[in-house]
Design a protein around this motif. Structure first.
Motif, PDB file in Angstrom:
ATOM      1  N   LEU A  44       0.876  -1.469   0.091  1.00 56.19           N
ATOM      2  CA  LEU A  44      -0.029   0.000   0.102  1.00 56.19           C
ATOM      3  C   LEU A  44       1.058   1.323   0.069  1.00 56.19           C
ATOM      4  O   LEU A  44       0.451   2.294  -0.619  1.00 56.19           O
ATOM      5  CB  LEU A  44      -0.916  -0.034   1.346  1.00 56.19           C
ATOM      6  CG  LEU A  44      -2.131  -0.809   1.059  1.00 56.19           C
ATOM      7  CD1 LEU A  44      -2.732  -1.250   2.657  1.00 56.19           C
ATOM      8  CD2 LEU A  44      -3.218  -0.702   0.142  1.00 56.19           C
ATOM      9  N   GLU A  45       1.938   1.363   0.493  1.00 54.30           N
ATOM     10  CA  GLU A  45       2.998   2.338   0.779  1.00 54.30           C
ATOM     11  C   GLU A  45       3.379   2.634  -0.625  1.00 54.30           C
ATOM     12  O   GLU A  45       3.584   3.669  -1.172  1.00 54.30           O
ATOM     13  CB  GLU A  45       4.010   2.004   1.787  1.00 54.30           C
ATOM     14  CG  GLU A  45       3.612   2.145   3.151  1.00 54.30           C
ATOM     15  CD  GLU A  45       4.842   1.956   4.091  1.00 54.30           C
ATOM     16  OE1 GLU A  45       5.558   1.074   3.509  1.00 54.30           O
ATOM     17  OE2 GLU A  45       4.557   2.358   5.436  1.00 54.30           O
ATOM     18  N   GLU A  46       3.728   1.362  -1.262  1.00 51.99           N
ATOM     19  CA  GLU A  46       4.449   1.457  -2.800  1.00 51.99           C
ATOM     20  C   GLU A  46       3.453   1.949  -3.628  1.00 51.99           C
ATOM     21  O   GLU A  46       3.380   2.938  -4.452  1.00 51.99           O
ATOM     22  CB  GLU A  46       4.892   0.149  -3.118  1.00 51.99           C
ATOM     23  CG  GLU A  46       5.927  -0.154  -2.407  1.00 51.99           C
ATOM     24  CD  GLU A  46       6.399  -1.783  -2.804  1.00 51.99           C
ATOM     25  OE1 GLU A  46       5.644  -2.559  -3.552  1.00 51.99           O
ATOM     26  OE2 GLU A  46       7.389  -2.259  -2.362  1.00 51.99           O
ATOM     27  N   GLU A  50       3.365   5.613  -5.905  1.00 48.57           N
ATOM     28  CA  GLU A  50       3.040   5.507  -7.524  1.00 48.57           C
ATOM     29  C   GLU A  50       1.865   6.649  -7.727  1.00 48.57           C
ATOM     30  O   GLU A  50       2.001   7.263  -8.847  1.00 48.57           O
ATOM     31  CB  GLU A  50       2.800   4.060  -7.783  1.00 48.57           C
ATOM     32  CG  GLU A  50       3.836   3.311  -8.139  1.00 48.57           C
ATOM     33  CD  GLU A  50       4.997   3.576  -8.949  1.00 48.57           C
ATOM     34  OE1 GLU A  50       4.518   4.097 -10.127  1.00 48.57           O
ATOM     35  OE2 GLU A  50       6.278   3.823  -8.561  1.00 48.57           O
ATOM     36  N   ASN A  51       0.821   6.636  -6.989  1.00 48.11           N
ATOM     37  CA  ASN A  51      -0.292   7.315  -7.260  1.00 48.11           C
ATOM     38  C   ASN A  51      -0.030   8.982  -7.207  1.00 48.11           C
ATOM     39  O   ASN A  51      -0.706   9.694  -7.724  1.00 48.11           O
ATOM     40  CB  ASN A  51      -1.270   7.229  -6.191  1.00 48.11           C
ATOM     41  CG  ASN A  51      -2.673   7.804  -6.274  1.00 48.11           C
ATOM     42  OD1 ASN A  51      -3.163   7.420  -7.258  1.00 48.11           O
ATOM     43  ND2 ASN A  51      -2.999   8.772  -5.468  1.00 48.11           N
ATOM     44  N   GLU A  52       1.030   9.220  -6.339  1.00 51.02           N
ATOM     45  CA  GLU A  52       1.687  10.615  -6.122  1.00 51.02           C
ATOM     46  C   GLU A  52       2.069  11.087  -7.500  1.00 51.02           C
ATOM     47  O   GLU A  52       2.235  12.200  -7.764  1.00 51.02           O
ATOM     48  CB  GLU A  52       2.568  10.735  -5.125  1.00 51.02           C
ATOM     49  CG  GLU A  52       2.196  10.694  -3.572  1.00 51.02           C
ATOM     50  CD  GLU A  52       3.078  10.988  -2.616  1.00 51.02           C
ATOM     51  OE1 GLU A  52       3.956  11.090  -2.752  1.00 51.02           O
ATOM     52  OE2 GLU A  52       2.612  10.954  -1.528  1.00 51.02           O
ATOM     53  N   SER A 226      -8.636   6.373  -0.721  1.00 49.87           N
ATOM     54  CA  SER A 226      -8.837   4.868  -0.519  1.00 49.87           C
ATOM     55  C   SER A 226      -7.824   4.067  -0.067  1.00 49.87           C
ATOM     56  O   SER A 226      -7.915   3.222   0.601  1.00 49.87           O
ATOM     57  CB  SER A 226      -9.675   4.076  -1.881  1.00 49.87           C
ATOM     58  OG  SER A 226      -8.656   4.424  -2.877  1.00 49.87           O
ATOM     59  N   LEU A 227      -6.486   4.521  -0.482  1.00 55.69           N
ATOM     60  CA  LEU A 227      -5.078   3.589  -0.203  1.00 55.69           C
ATOM     61  C   LEU A 227      -5.105   4.166   1.098  1.00 55.69           C
ATOM     62  O   LEU A 227      -4.598   3.338   1.888  1.00 55.69           O
ATOM     63  CB  LEU A 227      -4.096   4.243  -1.448  1.00 55.69           C
ATOM     64  CG  LEU A 227      -4.074   3.710  -2.609  1.00 55.69           C
ATOM     65  CD1 LEU A 227      -3.184   4.118  -3.509  1.00 55.69           C
ATOM     66  CD2 LEU A 227      -3.745   2.154  -2.466  1.00 55.69           C
ATOM     67  N   LYS A 228      -5.197   5.249   1.538  1.00 53.50           N
ATOM     68  CA  LYS A 228      -4.756   5.793   3.056  1.00 53.50           C
ATOM     69  C   LYS A 228      -5.604   5.011   3.966  1.00 53.50           C
ATOM     70  O   LYS A 228      -5.243   4.665   5.071  1.00 53.50           O
ATOM     71  CB  LYS A 228      -4.936   7.379   3.188  1.00 53.50           C
ATOM     72  CG  LYS A 228      -3.594   8.058   2.734  1.00 53.50           C
ATOM     73  CD  LYS A 228      -2.552   7.837   3.933  1.00 53.50           C
ATOM     74  CE  LYS A 228      -1.231   8.277   3.555  1.00 53.50           C
ATOM     75  NZ  LYS A 228      -0.208   8.221   4.637  1.00 53.50           N
ATOM     76  N   MET A 233      -6.185   1.078   8.022  1.00 54.27           N
ATOM     77  CA  MET A 233      -6.762  -0.385   8.445  1.00 54.27           C
ATOM     78  C   MET A 233      -5.777  -1.581   8.805  1.00 54.27           C
ATOM     79  O   MET A 233      -5.946  -2.151   9.667  1.00 54.27           O
ATOM     80  CB  MET A 233      -7.722  -0.998   7.369  1.00 54.27           C
ATOM     81  CG  MET A 233      -9.082  -0.219   7.126  1.00 54.27           C
ATOM     82  SD  MET A 233     -10.080  -0.827   5.962  1.00 54.27           S
ATOM     83  CE  MET A 233     -11.138   0.676   5.539  1.00 54.27           C
ATOM     84  N   ASN A 234      -4.672  -1.536   7.899  1.00 52.92           N
ATOM     85  CA  ASN A 234      -3.748  -2.584   7.968  1.00 52.92           C
ATOM     86  C   ASN A 234      -3.003  -2.242   9.313  1.00 52.92           C
ATOM     87  O   ASN A 234      -2.434  -3.244   9.969  1.00 52.92           O
ATOM     88  CB  ASN A 234      -2.732  -2.360   6.930  1.00 52.92           C
ATOM     89  CG  ASN A 234      -3.093  -3.502   5.575  1.00 52.92           C
ATOM     90  OD1 ASN A 234      -2.928  -4.594   5.911  1.00 52.92           O
ATOM     91  ND2 ASN A 234      -3.598  -3.158   4.768  1.00 52.92           N
ATOM     92  N   ARG A 235      -2.872  -1.043   9.596  1.00 46.39           N
ATOM     93  CA  ARG A 235      -1.919  -0.815  10.832  1.00 46.39           C
ATOM     94  C   ARG A 235      -2.731  -0.886  12.071  1.00 46.39           C
ATOM     95  O   ARG A 235      -2.084  -1.023  13.161  1.00 46.39           O
ATOM     96  CB  ARG A 235      -1.392   0.950  10.637  1.00 46.39           C
ATOM     97  CG  ARG A 235      -0.638   1.227   9.728  1.00 46.39           C
ATOM     98  CD  ARG A 235       0.135   2.401  10.086  1.00 46.39           C
ATOM     99  NE  ARG A 235       1.171   1.917  10.898  1.00 46.39           N
ATOM    100  CZ  ARG A 235       2.249   3.063  11.334  1.00 46.39           C
ATOM    101  NH1 ARG A 235       2.276   4.106  10.663  1.00 46.39           N
ATOM    102  NH2 ARG A 235       3.267   2.694  12.122  1.00 46.39           N
ATOM    103  N   TYR A 236      -4.079  -0.703  11.980  1.00 44.15           N
ATOM    104  CA  TYR A 236      -4.619  -0.512  13.380  1.00 44.15           C
ATOM    105  C   TYR A 236      -5.965  -1.601  13.538  1.00 44.15           C
ATOM    106  O   TYR A 236      -6.634  -1.670  14.742  1.00 44.15           O
ATOM    107  CB  TYR A 236      -5.416   0.896  13.689  1.00 44.15           C
ATOM    108  CG  TYR A 236      -4.342   1.834  13.696  1.00 44.15           C
ATOM    109  CD1 TYR A 236      -3.509   2.169  14.891  1.00 44.15           C
ATOM    110  CD2 TYR A 236      -4.002   2.595  12.464  1.00 44.15           C
ATOM    111  CE1 TYR A 236      -2.694   2.928  14.965  1.00 44.15           C
ATOM    112  CE2 TYR A 236      -3.044   3.576  12.808  1.00 44.15           C
ATOM    113  CZ  TYR A 236      -2.290   3.829  13.877  1.00 44.15           C
ATOM    114  OH  TYR A 236      -1.393   4.540  14.080  1.00 44.15           O
ATOM    115  N   LEU A 237      -6.155  -2.435  12.428  1.00 43.62           N
ATOM    116  CA  LEU A 237      -7.055  -3.536  12.839  1.00 43.62           C
ATOM    117  C   LEU A 237      -6.621  -4.911  12.564  1.00 43.62           C
ATOM    118  O   LEU A 237      -5.384  -5.090  12.164  1.00 43.62           O
ATOM    119  CB  LEU A 237      -8.214  -3.283  11.573  1.00 43.62           C
ATOM    120  CG  LEU A 237      -9.173  -2.141  11.178  1.00 43.62           C
ATOM    121  CD1 LEU A 237      -9.943  -2.260  10.127  1.00 43.62           C
ATOM    122  CD2 LEU A 237      -9.832  -1.775  12.623  1.00 43.62           C
TER     123      LEU A 237
END
Length: 237
Positions: A44-46, A50-52, A226-228, A233-237
């Motif tokens: 997701l970070e990658e 790319e989206n930026e 949506s990516l953020k 979610m990945n970090r806190y769920l």
């Protein structure tokens, strides 16, 4: 078809319409959930990186539109408060004035020649568009900076607890307590980006240029959100 069957069918169709409406209304959140399921934090970070680049890449299709992309150093200064939004916008558009010595191409690759209606002056339109794109970069940096601040507050709240109370459940509960603040920020940014996209699209259209840039601004922003969301979610769920 019997009356009873018609009633059941009508209820079923209404249910489908309501579901479809909900999915459209919450499309970004649904997309975020799918990304959360399909990707881990690293990927997701990658994808965010790319989206930026998408707006920068699209700007290459507009050679007459001179604007400096927002670099990491300027972005950091904006987020830290050492540069104001106005100062950053000026840095990004300092080269956006039409150059008198710049050769004019015989055919602008971004111009739609099929429309025979009088066009808005391209140079004047591009100067306005450059200012609006600069504003998009500023909004994006500010949005990400404020999200990071909210995350920092949540992490500080969690780490302030005794070690034994820093459980997964407490982590999720703290995260949920900041959802309202994040939703308010999202709503504010939605309004600003929507207004900018409309203005950019109008200026491009009136000056006979392709509206790809307006589409890219909107899609990049939606994907960023949506990516953020999936990332958090990945970090806190």
């Amino acid at each position: 078809m019997s009356k009873k069957a018609k009633i059941i069918l009508s209820i079923f169709v209404l249910f489908l319409i309501l579901i479809a409406g909900l999915l459209i209304w919450q499309r970004n959140n649904v997309d975020a959930i799918l990304k959360f399921i399909q990707h881990d934090e690293t990927s997701l970070e990658e994808m965010l990186i790319e989206n930026e680049k998408k707006i920068d890449e699209t700007l290459e299709e507009y050679p007459e539109l001179d604007i400096t992309p927002l670099d990491d150093e300027t972005k950091q200064k904006l987020q830290e408060g050492s540069l104001s939004e106005e100062e950053v916008a000026k840095i990004l558009t300092q080269a956006s004035k039409p150059s008198q010595n710049k050769p004019q191409s015989q055919k602008n690759p971004t111009t739609d020649t099929k429309d025979s209606k009088p066009k808005k002056d391209v140079a004047a339109a591009n100067e306005e568009i450059a200012q609006l794109v600069a504003r998009v970069y500023v909004i994006q940096a500010d949005f990400l900076g404020r999200l990071a601040n909210i995350e920092a507050k949540a992490r500080a709240e969690l780490h302030a607890l005794p070690k034994a109370e820093q459980t997964k459940e407490r982590k999720v509960a703290i995260g949920k307590s900041y959802v309202g603040e994040m939703s308010k920020l999202e709503s504010q940014c939605d309004g600003e980006i929507s207004a900018i996209v409309s203005k950019v699209r109008k200026l491009l259209s009136e000056s006979g240029q392709k509206t790809t840039l307006a589409d890219t601004i909107q899609s990049t922003y939606e994907r960023e959100k949506s990516l953020k969301k999936a990332y958090y979610m990945n970090r806190y769920l």
